[in-house]
Every structure is written in structure tokens, then in C-alpha cells.
Write a protein that holds these residues in place. Structure first.
Motif, PDB file in Angstrom:
ATOM      1  N   LYS A 337       0.849  -1.189   0.000  1.00 48.65           N
ATOM      2  CA  LYS A 337       0.000   0.000   0.000  1.00 48.65           C
ATOM      3  C   LYS A 337       0.882   1.235   0.000  1.00 48.65           C
ATOM      4  N   ALA A 338       0.543   2.165  -0.887  1.00 48.58           N
ATOM      5  CA  ALA A 338       1.275   3.431  -0.865  1.00 48.58           C
ATOM      6  C   ALA A 338       0.986   4.193   0.412  1.00 48.58           C
ATOM      7  N   ASP A 339      -0.193   3.938   0.977  1.00 48.96           N
ATOM      8  CA  ASP A 339      -0.555   4.576   2.243  1.00 48.96           C
ATOM      9  C   ASP A 339       0.007   3.733   3.371  1.00 48.96           C
ATOM     10  N   LYS A 340       1.209   4.068   3.857  1.00 51.46           N
ATOM     11  CA  LYS A 340       1.854   3.277   4.896  1.00 51.46           C
ATOM     12  C   LYS A 340       1.079   3.306   6.200  1.00 51.46           C
ATOM     13  N   ALA A 341       0.305   4.332   6.434  1.00 50.53           N
ATOM     14  CA  ALA A 341      -0.458   4.417   7.672  1.00 50.53           C
ATOM     15  C   ALA A 341      -1.727   3.583   7.624  1.00 50.53           C
ATOM     16  N   ARG A 342      -2.051   3.041   6.437  1.00 55.00           N
ATOM     17  CA  ARG A 342      -3.242   2.205   6.266  1.00 55.00           C
ATOM     18  C   ARG A 342      -4.504   2.977   6.695  1.00 55.00           C
ATOM     19  N   ASN A 343      -4.698   4.077   6.050  1.00 57.33           N
ATOM     20  CA  ASN A 343      -5.825   4.939   6.350  1.00 57.33           C
ATOM     21  C   ASN A 343      -7.133   4.193   6.136  1.00 57.33           C
ATOM     22  N   ARG A 344      -7.998   4.199   7.153  1.00 53.73           N
ATOM     23  CA  ARG A 344      -9.268   3.488   7.030  1.00 53.73           C
ATOM     24  C   ARG A 344     -10.208   4.158   6.031  1.00 53.73           C
ATOM     25  N   ALA A 345      -9.940   5.401   5.730  1.00 57.32           N
ATOM     26  CA  ALA A 345     -10.799   6.072   4.765  1.00 57.32           C
ATOM     27  C   ALA A 345     -10.654   5.479   3.386  1.00 57.32           C
ATOM     28  N   VAL A 346      -9.537   4.844   3.142  1.00 56.44           N
ATOM     29  CA  VAL A 346      -9.293   4.192   1.860  1.00 56.44           C
ATOM     30  C   VAL A 346      -9.384   2.685   2.072  1.00 56.44           C
ATOM     31  N   LYS A 347     -10.489   2.093   1.651  1.00 60.06           N
ATOM     32  CA  LYS A 347     -10.700   0.666   1.867  1.00 60.06           C
ATOM     33  C   LYS A 347      -9.813  -0.148   0.935  1.00 60.06           C
ATOM     34  N   GLY A 348      -9.499  -1.356   1.372  1.00 61.66           N
ATOM     35  CA  GLY A 348      -8.685  -2.252   0.546  1.00 61.66           C
ATOM     36  C   GLY A 348      -7.638  -2.941   1.389  1.00 61.66           C
ATOM     37  N   ASN A 349      -7.170  -4.062   0.877  1.00 66.59           N
ATOM     38  CA  ASN A 349      -6.154  -4.819   1.612  1.00 66.59           C
ATOM     39  C   ASN A 349      -4.866  -5.000   0.817  1.00 66.59           C
ATOM     40  N   GLY A 350      -4.708  -4.276  -0.276  1.00 70.34           N
ATOM     41  CA  GLY A 350      -3.455  -4.331  -1.018  1.00 70.34           C
ATOM     42  C   GLY A 350      -3.286  -5.562  -1.885  1.00 70.34           C
ATOM     43  N   LEU A 351      -4.393  -6.268  -2.173  1.00 71.76           N
ATOM     44  CA  LEU A 351      -4.305  -7.474  -3.007  1.00 71.76           C
ATOM     45  C   LEU A 351      -4.872  -7.262  -4.413  1.00 71.76           C
ATOM     46  N   GLY A 352      -5.582  -6.178  -4.620  1.00 75.19           N
ATOM     47  CA  GLY A 352      -6.260  -5.972  -5.904  1.00 75.19           C
ATOM     48  C   GLY A 352      -5.321  -5.954  -7.094  1.00 75.19           C
ATOM     49  N   LEU A 353      -4.236  -5.180  -6.997  1.00 76.02           N
ATOM     50  CA  LEU A 353      -3.300  -5.098  -8.128  1.00 76.02           C
ATOM     51  C   LEU A 353      -2.532  -6.396  -8.311  1.00 76.02           C
ATOM     52  N   SER A 354      -2.247  -7.096  -7.214  1.00 77.09           N
ATOM     53  CA  SER A 354      -1.579  -8.406  -7.343  1.00 77.09           C
ATOM     54  C   SER A 354      -2.468  -9.380  -8.095  1.00 77.09           C
ATOM     55  N   ILE A 355      -3.759  -9.384  -7.761  1.00 76.91           N
ATOM     56  CA  ILE A 355      -4.704 -10.263  -8.463  1.00 76.91           C
ATOM     57  C   ILE A 355      -4.811  -9.860  -9.931  1.00 76.91           C
ATOM     58  N   ALA A 356      -4.882  -8.549 -10.192  1.00 77.94           N
ATOM     59  CA  ALA A 356      -4.973  -8.087 -11.582  1.00 77.94           C
ATOM     60  C   ALA A 356      -3.768  -8.531 -12.395  1.00 77.94           C
ATOM     61  N   ARG A 357      -2.589  -8.413 -11.814  1.00 76.06           N
ATOM     62  CA  ARG A 357      -1.380  -8.806 -12.548  1.00 76.06           C
ATOM     63  C   ARG A 357      -1.363 -10.302 -12.822  1.00 76.06           C
ATOM     64  N   GLN A 358      -1.770 -11.111 -11.855  1.00 80.01           N
ATOM     65  CA  GLN A 358      -1.804 -12.560 -12.062  1.00 80.01           C
ATOM     66  C   GLN A 358      -2.764 -12.922 -13.191  1.00 80.01           C
ATOM     67  N   ILE A 359      -3.922 -12.258 -13.241  1.00 73.10           N
ATOM     68  CA  ILE A 359      -4.892 -12.540 -14.307  1.00 73.10           C
ATOM     69  C   ILE A 359      -4.327 -12.139 -15.663  1.00 73.10           C
ATOM     70  N   ILE A 360      -3.694 -10.970 -15.730  1.00 74.95           N
ATOM     71  CA  ILE A 360      -3.112 -10.530 -17.001  1.00 74.95           C
ATOM     72  C   ILE A 360      -1.981 -11.471 -17.417  1.00 74.95           C
ATOM     73  N   ASP A 361      -1.178 -11.931 -16.476  1.00 73.34           N
ATOM     74  CA  ASP A 361      -0.108 -12.884 -16.799  1.00 73.34           C
ATOM     75  C   ASP A 361      -0.680 -14.179 -17.365  1.00 73.34           C
ATOM     76  N   LEU A 362      -1.792 -14.652 -16.808  1.00 75.72           N
ATOM     77  CA  LEU A 362      -2.424 -15.863 -17.320  1.00 75.72           C
ATOM     78  C   LEU A 362      -2.915 -15.668 -18.755  1.00 75.72           C
ATOM     79  N   HIS A 363      -3.237 -14.451 -19.107  1.00 76.45           N
ATOM     80  CA  HIS A 363      -3.663 -14.144 -20.481  1.00 76.45           C
ATOM     81  C   HIS A 363      -2.465 -13.801 -21.378  1.00 76.45           C
ATOM     82  N   HIS A 364      -1.246 -13.984 -20.844  1.00 79.14           N
ATOM     83  CA  HIS A 364      -0.012 -13.685 -21.593  1.00 79.14           C
ATOM     84  C   HIS A 364       0.042 -12.217 -22.008  1.00 79.14           C
TER      85      HIS A 364
END
Length: 390
Positions: A337-364
Motif C-alpha cells: 500500500k502506498a498509504d503506509k499508515a493504512r488509512n481506514r478512509a481508503v478501503k482495501g487490503n493491497g491485493l487488488g493489483l496483485s490479483i490483476a497482474r496474475q490474471i493478465i499474466d495468465l492471459h499472456h
């Protein structure tokens, strides 16, 4: 007899004559080594050809003949040449020197090769115990050992990074789980108080519900990421309209961007691609959700899709807070997360982009990011083997 005696030693030849008793009859300047069996054989009327018993290289020829009715055995051989003998001795000495020097050089070369391998062996034992820092590896050598050492050190560096990522992953998972659990536990205890207003009770229940949903999303995303990394979910490839898919995602997320009064500039060419539609849904949702999160109110998000040279390019650009340059290399790592303080105002657990990259890699395909702090971020997805349609 006198003629044979005088001939012996002439022109480098030695002659010896044996009588019926096998006794030598000539005085020899140099003794001739003839075996008794050879003498007996020649006296019996046979020719003989043997080699000198000492050097095994000078032929000794035996010739039978008779004189005055008596059988004799005449043996002729060559006399050793002193110059040649000294030359051969010198050659033998050279052979011995070559053997000694060669053995020394082989031993030196063996140590030159074995010592680095021994150091590499020690390094592998240290690495097996979790120590990825090595010294005195022969990485400056230009031969194969140097290349092997360099590759080994690079491998150790990558393993060290992987070990650090694993530790960070465990720490992040623990943090992501512990934080909502702490909130749930705390507000559950608060609900047990009898003197609690209805407004406070509803607020506490809302927080517990949100934290429970947060835990549920974390579990689903972790499971999804694990499946994608292990390729346990095969792609369900089909032909479909990519531009219609992107418009559908934009409409589905309208409550999020309309709440912040964000303007969307959508420029989509009519495109048909062969891909897993459900998987790519997750990619576009993650990218657009991130853009909405980090774009300020009354901001702007641009979504474009175009085809070129059998490839499709989809970009999602915002004018939000941007990402620092040192963060770009790690943006696709799990829990980053770019937000090192893990601001609760910004929801998310930092896995979205990792999942996106894995899906794109599977599609070559490929996903890249460019960003300027306080000016915005652009994610670009490239998918191969696509075709556009009008």
C-alpha cells in the motif's frame, strides 16, 4: 675366423660366433647379450631374430652355417651409438621433467578450480540455513567458475528478497486479520453494556458488519490470489466485446464515482477479444476502483481502449494523488500500500493489483503503471491475440 674378428666392431656392427658347445669364439669389444636358447636354436639350423635384453630395441640376428663340417651360429647386431645413447638419455630426462612439472601444474590447476567450488559448497550450506550473505566468492573471475559464482550470488539475492517478501506477507496478513478482529472484539464487548443508546448500538453494529466484510474480502482475495498463482483456475476463453464489458463496469461502479462527482472520459473502440470475461471483470473493477479511491472530488478519470498490431491496449488514467517513484517497483506486490499508515478512509487490503497482474499474466499480457505525485496515475493493460471489429 680372423676376417670375422676384424669385421666385428666395423661400421658400428657387432659379430659373435658360437661353436657346437655354445661357447663364444670371438673377443668382443662390447659384450653381446644372446640367450642360450637362441644359440641352441641357430646351431640347430634355424634363423633367429631377437632383441637386446637390456634395451629391448636393438635386433640380434642369428645365422646358422657350417665350416669344415662343423655347425656354427653367427650372431650380428648393431653397436650402440654413444651420441644417440646420450640423446636418448636426455630425452628420458626431459620426459621425467615433463612428468614432474606437469603433475605440479595439474595439482595447481586442480586447487585453482577446487577451492572456488569448495567456497561455493560452503555458501550453499549457509544458504540452506537461511544465511543469504556471502563473502570471498570468486565473482571477479572471467571463466565458467566466475559465471557460476555470479549466478549463485544473484540467486542468493533473489532468494533473500523472496524470504523478505514471505516475512512481509506473513506480517501483512497478520496485520490485516488482527486489525478487524480487534475492532470486532472491542465493539462486541461495548454492546454488552446495558446503558447504551440505540444510536450507539447501531453504530457499533455497523462497524462490526464492515469489519466482518473486510475479513471476508481478505479471505476471498487471498484464496483467489493463491489459485491464480498456482494456476488452479483454468481460463474460460471466449470471444466477447471488450468495449461493452468496460462500459458495463463503469455503470456498475457509478455509485462510487458519482458520489465524489468524478467525471469519466470514456473512449472505447469497438473491440472483440478472446479471453476469460469473468477474470478480466476483476481486473477492470480493481483498476477503476483504485482510480476512484485516489481521485479527489470533482476529479477526472479517462478510460481508453484501442487495438494495434494484433494487440489491445486498455488504459485507466486519473488525476489523483499519484504514486511516488520508489513505490512503483512494488505496487503489484501482495499487501503493498502506498498509504503506509493504512488509512481506514481508503478501503482495501493491497491485493487488488496483485490479483490483476496474475490474471493478465495468465492471459499472456502485460500491465504497467506510470505516475507523477499529485498529478495522477495511469495503468495500461496490453492483451495479445485480439481482433477488432466494426
Amino acid at each position: 675366423m680372423p676376417f670375422i674378428q676384424n669385421y666385428s666392431g666395423y661400421s658400428g656392427k657387432l659379430v659373435q660366433l658360437y661353436n657346437l658347445d655354445g661357447s663364444p669364439l670371438l673377443a668382443e669389444p662390447v659384450p653381446m647379450d644372446v640367450e642360450a636358447n637362441s644359440v641352441k636354436e641357430v646351431l640347430g639350423g634355424k634363423f633367429s631374430r631377437t632383441f637386446d635384453a637390456v634395451w629391448h630395441r636393438i635386433p640380434v640376428v642369428g645365422i646358422p652355417f657350417q665350416a669344415n663340417g662343423q655347425p656354427y651360429a653367427l650372431f650380428i647386431t648393431l653397436q650402440e651409438n654413444q651420441v644417440e645413447q646420450e640423446l636418448m638419455n636426455s630425452i628420458h630426462l626431459v620426459y621425467v621433467l615433463i612428468l614432474v612439472i606437469g603433475s605440479f601444474l595439474i595439482l595447481f590447476a586442480a586447487r585453482h578450480v577446487v577451492n572456488p567450488i569448495l567456497r561455493l559448497t560452503d555458501a550453499t550450506k549457509k544458504m540452506a540455513k537461511g544465511n543469504f550473505t556471502f563473502e570471498n566468492l570468486p565473482t571477479k573471475r572471467k571463466d565458467e567458475i566466475g559465471q557460476l559464482s555470479q549466478s549463485f550470488q544473484e540467486m542468493a539475492h533473489e532468494l533473500s528478497k523472496l524470504n523478505q517478501m514471505r516475512q512481509e506477507f506473513v506480517s501483512n496478513v497478520s496485520h490485516e486479520i488482527q486489525s478487524p478482529l480487534t475492532s470486532i472484539t472491542g465493539f462486541t464487548k461495548a454492546l454488552k453494556q446495558k446503558k447504551l443508546t440505540e444510536e450507539s448500538r447501531l453504530r457499533y453494529l455497523t462497524i462490526i458488519e464492515e469489519e466482518s466484510e473486510r475479513l471476508s474480502r481478505l479471505g476471498r482475495n487471498l484464496l483467489r490470489l493463491s489459485y491464480l498463482q498456482q494456476k488452479q483456475q483454468p481460463l474460460q476463453v471466449e470471444a466477447y466485446r471488450l468495449d461493452e464489458q468496460l462500459r458495463r463496469i463503469v455503470i456498475a461502479l457509478e455509485p462510487l464515482w458519482s458520489e465524489k462527482r468524478i467525471a469519466l472520459d470514456v473512449d472505447l473502440q469497438p473491440l472483440t477479444i478472446h479471453a476469460d470475461q469473468d477474470q478480466l471483470d476483476q481486473v477492470w473493477i480493481n483498476l477503476l476502483s483504485n482510480a476512484i479511491k485516489f481521485t479527489p472530488e470533482d476529479g477526472l478519470i479517462r478510460i481508453t481502449a484501442a487495438a494495434e498490431a494484433d494487440q489491445v491496449f486498455v488504459s485507466v488514467a486519473d488525476n489523483g494523488i499519484g504514486i511516488a517513484e520508489e513505490e512503483l517497483a512494488d505496487i503489484f506486490k501482495p499487501f503493498h500500500k502506498a498509504d503506509k499508515a493504512r488509512n481506514r478512509a481508503v478501503k482495501g487490503n493491497g491485493l487488488g493489483l496483485s490479483i490483476a497482474r496474475q490474471i493478465i499474466d495468465l492471459h499472456h499480457g502485460e500491465i504497467t503503471v506510470s505516475s507523477t505525485p499529485n498529478k495522477g496515475t495511469t495503468f495500461t493493460v496490453t492483451l495479445p491475440e485480439s481482433q477488432s471489429s466494426t
